[in-house]
Structure formats: structure tokens, C-alpha cells
Design a protein around this motif. Structure first.
Motif, PDB file in Angstrom:
ATOM      1  N   VAL A  19      14.848 -66.830  27.941  1.00 18.37           N
ATOM      2  CA  VAL A  19      14.101 -65.765  27.273  1.00 18.37           C
ATOM      3  C   VAL A  19      13.851 -64.633  28.260  1.00 18.37           C
ATOM      4  CG1 VAL A  19      11.994 -65.149  26.016  1.00 18.37           C
ATOM      5  CG2 VAL A  19      12.981 -67.439  25.755  1.00 18.37           C
ATOM      6  N   THR A  20      13.961 -63.388  27.795  1.00 19.59           N
ATOM      7  CA  THR A  20      13.651 -62.213  28.610  1.00 19.59           C
ATOM      8  C   THR A  20      12.597 -61.382  27.915  1.00 19.59           C
ATOM      9  OG1 THR A  20      15.316 -60.798  27.561  1.00 19.59           O
ATOM     10  CG2 THR A  20      16.043 -62.173  29.420  1.00 19.59           C
ATOM     11  N   TRP A  21      12.034 -60.417  28.657  1.00 16.27           N
ATOM     12  CA  TRP A  21      11.035 -59.539  28.046  1.00 16.27           C
ATOM     13  C   TRP A  21      11.650 -58.744  26.903  1.00 16.27           C
ATOM     14  CZ3 TRP A  21       6.427 -60.952  28.783  1.00 16.27           C
ATOM     15  CH2 TRP A  21       5.959 -61.372  30.030  1.00 16.27           C
ATOM     16  N   ALA A  22      12.926 -58.423  26.998  1.00 13.75           N
ATOM     17  CA  ALA A  22      13.591 -57.668  25.932  1.00 13.75           C
ATOM     18  C   ALA A  22      13.598 -58.464  24.626  1.00 13.75           C
ATOM     19  CB  ALA A  22      15.020 -57.310  26.343  1.00 13.75           C
ATOM     20  N   ASP A  23      13.663 -59.783  24.750  1.00 15.14           N
ATOM     21  CA  ASP A  23      13.652 -60.617  23.545  1.00 15.14           C
ATOM     22  C   ASP A  23      12.306 -60.585  22.826  1.00 15.14           C
ATOM     23  OD1 ASP A  23      16.263 -61.455  23.999  1.00 15.14           O
ATOM     24  OD2 ASP A  23      15.593 -63.064  25.337  1.00 15.14           O
ATOM     25  N   LEU A  24      11.261 -60.200  23.555  1.00 15.96           N
ATOM     26  CA  LEU A  24       9.919 -60.185  22.980  1.00 15.96           C
ATOM     27  C   LEU A  24       9.491 -58.800  22.528  1.00 15.96           C
ATOM     28  CD1 LEU A  24       8.003 -62.624  25.380  1.00 15.96           C
ATOM     29  CD2 LEU A  24       9.081 -63.096  23.178  1.00 15.96           C
ATOM     30  N   GLN A  25      10.405 -57.863  22.499  1.00 15.59           N
ATOM     31  CA  GLN A  25      10.090 -56.542  21.970  1.00 15.59           C
ATOM     32  C   GLN A  25      10.051 -56.598  20.446  1.00 15.59           C
ATOM     33  OE1 GLN A  25       9.225 -53.775  23.735  1.00 15.59           O
ATOM     34  NE2 GLN A  25       9.266 -55.165  25.509  1.00 15.59           N
ATOM     35  N   SER A  26       9.012 -56.008  19.868  1.00 14.45           N
ATOM     36  CA  SER A  26       8.842 -56.037  18.416  1.00 14.45           C
ATOM     37  C   SER A  26       9.931 -55.210  17.734  1.00 14.45           C
ATOM     38  CB  SER A  26       7.465 -55.497  18.031  1.00 14.45           C
ATOM     39  OG  SER A  26       6.453 -56.311  18.576  1.00 14.45           O
ATOM     40  N   THR A  27      10.393 -55.716  16.602  1.00 14.26           N
ATOM     41  CA  THR A  27      11.392 -55.019  15.783  1.00 14.26           C
ATOM     42  C   THR A  27      10.895 -54.980  14.350  1.00 14.26           C
ATOM     43  OG1 THR A  27      12.602 -57.057  15.263  1.00 14.26           O
ATOM     44  CG2 THR A  27      13.228 -55.881  17.284  1.00 14.26           C
ATOM     45  N   GLU A  28      11.695 -54.393  13.472  1.00 11.13           N
ATOM     46  CA  GLU A  28      11.316 -54.347  12.063  1.00 11.13           C
ATOM     47  C   GLU A  28      11.312 -55.749  11.446  1.00 11.13           C
ATOM     48  OE1 GLU A  28      13.868 -51.672  10.027  1.00 11.13           O
ATOM     49  OE2 GLU A  28      13.122 -49.873  11.063  1.00 11.13           O
ATOM     50  N   GLU A  29      12.139 -56.629  11.986  1.00 12.41           N
ATOM     51  CA  GLU A  29      12.221 -57.980  11.431  1.00 12.41           C
ATOM     52  C   GLU A  29      11.163 -58.919  11.992  1.00 12.41           C
ATOM     53  OE1 GLU A  29      14.812 -56.406  12.816  1.00 12.41           O
ATOM     54  OE2 GLU A  29      15.765 -55.742  10.947  1.00 12.41           O
ATOM     55  N   ALA A  30      10.731 -58.714  13.226  1.00 16.58           N
ATOM     56  CA  ALA A  30       9.779 -59.636  13.864  1.00 16.58           C
ATOM     57  C   ALA A  30       8.839 -58.859  14.775  1.00 16.58           C
ATOM     58  CB  ALA A  30      10.537 -60.707  14.657  1.00 16.58           C
ATOM     59  N   ALA A  31       7.601 -59.281  14.778  1.00 16.75           N
ATOM     60  CA  ALA A  31       6.593 -58.654  15.645  1.00 16.75           C
ATOM     61  C   ALA A  31       6.106 -59.670  16.658  1.00 16.75           C
ATOM     62  CB  ALA A  31       5.422 -58.145  14.802  1.00 16.75           C
ATOM     63  N   PHE A  32       6.081 -59.264  17.935  1.00 17.94           N
ATOM     64  CA  PHE A  32       5.625 -60.142  19.008  1.00 17.94           C
ATOM     65  C   PHE A  32       4.418 -59.525  19.707  1.00 17.94           C
ATOM     66  CE2 PHE A  32      10.172 -61.094  18.608  1.00 17.94           C
ATOM     67  CZ  PHE A  32      10.132 -62.480  18.458  1.00 17.94           C
ATOM     68  N   PRO A  33       3.554 -60.350  20.313  1.00 19.74           N
ATOM     69  CA  PRO A  33       2.424 -59.812  21.086  1.00 19.74           C
ATOM     70  C   PRO A  33       2.921 -58.980  22.252  1.00 19.74           C
ATOM     71  CG  PRO A  33       2.138 -62.165  20.657  1.00 19.74           C
ATOM     72  CD  PRO A  33       3.539 -61.823  20.271  1.00 19.74           C
ATOM     73  N   GLN A  34       2.252 -57.890  22.531  1.00 22.22           N
ATOM     74  CA  GLN A  34       2.574 -57.017  23.656  1.00 22.22           C
ATOM     75  C   GLN A  34       1.355 -56.931  24.572  1.00 22.22           C
ATOM     76  OE1 GLN A  34       5.771 -55.761  23.956  1.00 22.22           O
ATOM     77  NE2 GLN A  34       6.126 -56.991  22.113  1.00 22.22           N
ATOM     78  N   ALA A  35       1.595 -56.932  25.886  1.00 26.43           N
ATOM     79  CA  ALA A  35       0.488 -56.885  26.839  1.00 26.43           C
ATOM     80  C   ALA A  35      -0.372 -55.638  26.633  1.00 26.43           C
ATOM     81  CB  ALA A  35       1.017 -56.930  28.273  1.00 26.43           C
ATOM     82  N   GLU A  36       0.242 -54.538  26.204  1.00 32.55           N
ATOM     83  CA  GLU A  36      -0.507 -53.292  25.997  1.00 32.55           C
ATOM     84  C   GLU A  36      -1.564 -53.428  24.903  1.00 32.55           C
ATOM     85  OE1 GLU A  36       2.744 -53.565  25.910  1.00 32.55           O
ATOM     86  OE2 GLU A  36       3.392 -52.631  27.796  1.00 32.55           O
ATOM     87  N   ASP A  37      -1.361 -54.395  23.991  1.00 37.78           N
ATOM     88  CA  ASP A  37      -2.329 -54.586  22.910  1.00 37.78           C
ATOM     89  C   ASP A  37      -3.711 -54.959  23.438  1.00 37.78           C
ATOM     90  OD1 ASP A  37      -0.218 -54.104  21.238  1.00 37.78           O
ATOM     91  OD2 ASP A  37       0.154 -56.218  20.796  1.00 37.78           O
TER      92      ASP A  37
END
Length: 347
Positions: A19-37
């Protein structure tokens, strides 16, 4: 600075090997937690603080007065500019040398000055009315958070019993690494017991002794069952064994598990204190009225011992006056990792 940030957010520490950080970037199909939140926590905390002030003033206080909770606090110390300056700017517990100096300066005997400082310290302690309002706020807050948490968990996890809010470090860690199911379940598990505890304290302040005793017993049972039963057998078992099998070995997982194990050690300690308090309460109940909340009471309510007045201090002068998850949760057994679900569904 860029180098430091790159070192701190090293993927091989925080994430599984595939897994990489790029895999955890939110898209229209899936939303992931972001540290900035997590920056939203600051304005949210301010809003909750303001809501608490309004709640305690316009809801909790009228309820307390309607239930005839005492509004008076400890006896106030006699106004004295010199002693007040020493109290606020120098020390709240003057030593013998300073007491003697103040005695000569004010022409008071030492014991009267000790009494003034004791009354002045007690004066800063909250009244029963203030403590009732605080407990009513906590009761309402924990009840709402617990209900909210249960509302958004999947049905097969059932209703979790809880006590204190898990540490900010653990929740932040679970959010950043997308282990949100473990974090939210742990958070929910630590709220239910607080609801019962604050209700018991409110009943105690209202002098409803039997109700207070019953709620205290309920709190002790809920606390022990949730902390020594559900938490280790359900959540720790998953994070220590099932997560390792599903995600593989990476450093952040060990840090996460260490935090969860430390929390379990605290559960043992807190359970010991509760059982000890209950035992003392039952022992006292044999000879008189059982009052568990007086055994494990809020230290702020303690009025300082009058033993100060019993100290042997020579009276040098005449005083002018006398005056307290199943853990992994996701359908694929990977704690929601890259399942394609939305963030709200994973919570």
C-alpha cells in the motif's frame, strides 16, 4: 523541511508493504481518511466548548435549581488585600517563616492567617451546583456520542459498553493509517460506562441515595465487562493476530498495538480501583448507609481538613477577626483497508 516530512511520512513505516499513500487518496468511487482532516478538530473543539457553556447555563443550571441542588459554595475568606496578594502572586500554602512575617505585618496570630488561607483555597473549589452542571453536560455528551457511534457501526458488532475517551494519539493514529474501524469501536466502547457514571453522580448530588447506589453498581458492571471482557477478547485479539495475518508486518502496526495494550493495562488498574471502592462501600454498608460515590468521590469536593486548626501554634497576638473490533470489521477481513467503501460506511 521537505526531507524531514518525507522521512516522517515514510510509507514503509506507516503502511503495509503493498500500500502507498497514493492508494489512500480519495476518489469519486471511494473516500479515505486524510491527515489534513484532523485540522477540523480545532474549530470543532471550540464549538463544543461554546455549546457546553450555553448548555450548563441555560439547561443544566435551571434543572439543578429545580431539583434543589445546593448552590452555595464554601465559606468565603474575609477580604484582605495583603493576604490576597500573597495568595495570588506568591503562594497558596505559606510556610512557617512567611506566616510569622504576615503575623507581624497584620497583627494577626498565626492560626488566624492559616485559617484565612484555608478558607481562601476552599473558596476556589466548585460548588455542588457547578459539579452537577458539569456532570449533566458530560452525561448528555457521552450519551449522544455513544448513540451516534452505535448508529454508524455495522449491526453484527452490537452495542458496546464503554468508559473514558481513548487517547488523542490512538485515535489520530487509527485515522491517519486508515484503521478507522478499530479506532471508532474503541472510542464507542469507552463511552457507555461514562453515561452511567455521570447519571450516578447527578443522583448523588440530588441526594437520591438508592438510585445513586444502583447506578454505581451498574457502572461498575458495565465498566468491568466492557474493559476486561469485550475489549481484550474482541478488539485486541483482532489487532494482535487477525490484522497481522491480513496486512502483514509493518512498523506502524506494532506502534498501534502497543498503544492498545497500554490501554488494556490502564483498564486493569481502573477496574482494581472500582472493585476496591465497591468493597469499601459494601463494608461500610454493613454498619450504616451504603454510599459508594462517597468512597470514590470527586476529590474537588473535599473541604480541607480542619486539622490545620489543631496544629500547636502559639498565639502571639489577638486576631482582628476570625474567619475540592471485532476489530477488522471489513467484509474482506482487512479492517476496511482498500475495500472501495466510503469513509462514512467504514465508520
Amino acid at each position: 523541511m521537505a526531507g524531514i516530512l518525507a522521512w516522517f511520512w515514510n510509507e514503509r513505516f506507516w503502511l503495509p508493504h503493498n500500500v502507498t499513500w497514493a492508494d489512500l487518496q480519495s476518489t469519486e468511487e471511494a473516500a479515505f481518511p486524510q491527515a489534513e482532516d484532523l485540522y477540523l478538530a480545532f474549530p470543532l473543539a471550540f464549538c463544543i466548548f461554546m455549546i457546553r457553556l450555553l448548555f450548563e447555563r441555560f439547561i443544566a443550571k435551571p434543572c439543578a435549581l429545580g431539583l434543589k441542588v445546593q448552590a452555595n459554595g464554601p465559606q468565603k475568606a474575609q477580604p484582605n488585600a495583603i493576604l490576597e496578594k500573597v495568595f495570588t502572586a506568591i503562594t497558596k500554602h505559606p510556610d512557617e517563616k512567611r506566616l510569622e512575617g504576615l503575623s507581624k505585618q497584620l497583627d494577626w496570630d498565626v492560626r488566624s492567617i492559616q485559617r484565612w488561607f484555608r478558607q481562601r483555597r476552599n473558596q476556589e473549589k466548585p460548588s455542588t451546583l457547578t459539579k452537577f452542571c458539569e456532570s449533566m453536560w458530560r452525561f448528555t455528551f457521552y450519551l449522544y456520542i455513544f448513540t451516534y457511534g452505535v448508529r454508524f457501526l455495522k449491526k453484527d458488532f452490537g452495542i458496546m459498553f464503554t468508559h473514558h475517551i481513548v487517547t488523542v494519539t490512538l485515535i489520530t493514529f487509527s485515522y491517519v493509517t486508515n484503521l478507522t474501524r478499530v479506532g471508532t469501536l474503541t472510542l464507542c466502547l469507552h463511552d457507555a460506562a461514562d453515561v452511567v457514571l455521570e447519571a450516578a453522580k447527578m443522583a448523588n448530588y440530588c441526594k437520591c441515595q438508592k438510585l445513586s447506589d444502583l447506578l454505581f453498581l451498574t457502572f461498575a458492571i458495565v465498566f468491568i465487562v466492557s474493559r476486561l471482557g469485550i475489549y481484550p477478547l474482541w478488539i485486541l485479539n483482532t489487532t494482535l493476530f487477525e490484522l497481522y495475518e491480513a496486512l502483514g508486518n509493518f512498523p506502524a502496526l506494532w506502534v498501534f498495538n502497543v498503544l492498545l495494550v497500554i490501554l488494556q493495562v490502564l483498564h486493569w488498574f481502573w477496574s482494581y480501583l472500582i472493585i476496591k471502592a465497591a468493597y469499601k462501600a459494601i463494608s461500610k454498608g454493613k454498619a450504616g448507609k451504603w454510599n459508594p460515590l462517597h468512597v470514590a468521590k470527586d476529590d474537588r469536593s473535599d473541604i480541607e481538613s480542619s486539622s490545620d486548626e489543631e496544629e500547636t501554634v502559639p498565639r502571639s497576638k489577638t486576631p482582628h477577626s476570625t474567619i475540592t473490533t471485532n476489530g477488522t470489521g471489513g467484509a474482506n477481513g482487512t479492517n476496511g483497508y482498500l475495500t472501495g467503501g466510503t469513509c462514512s460506511e467504514e465508520h
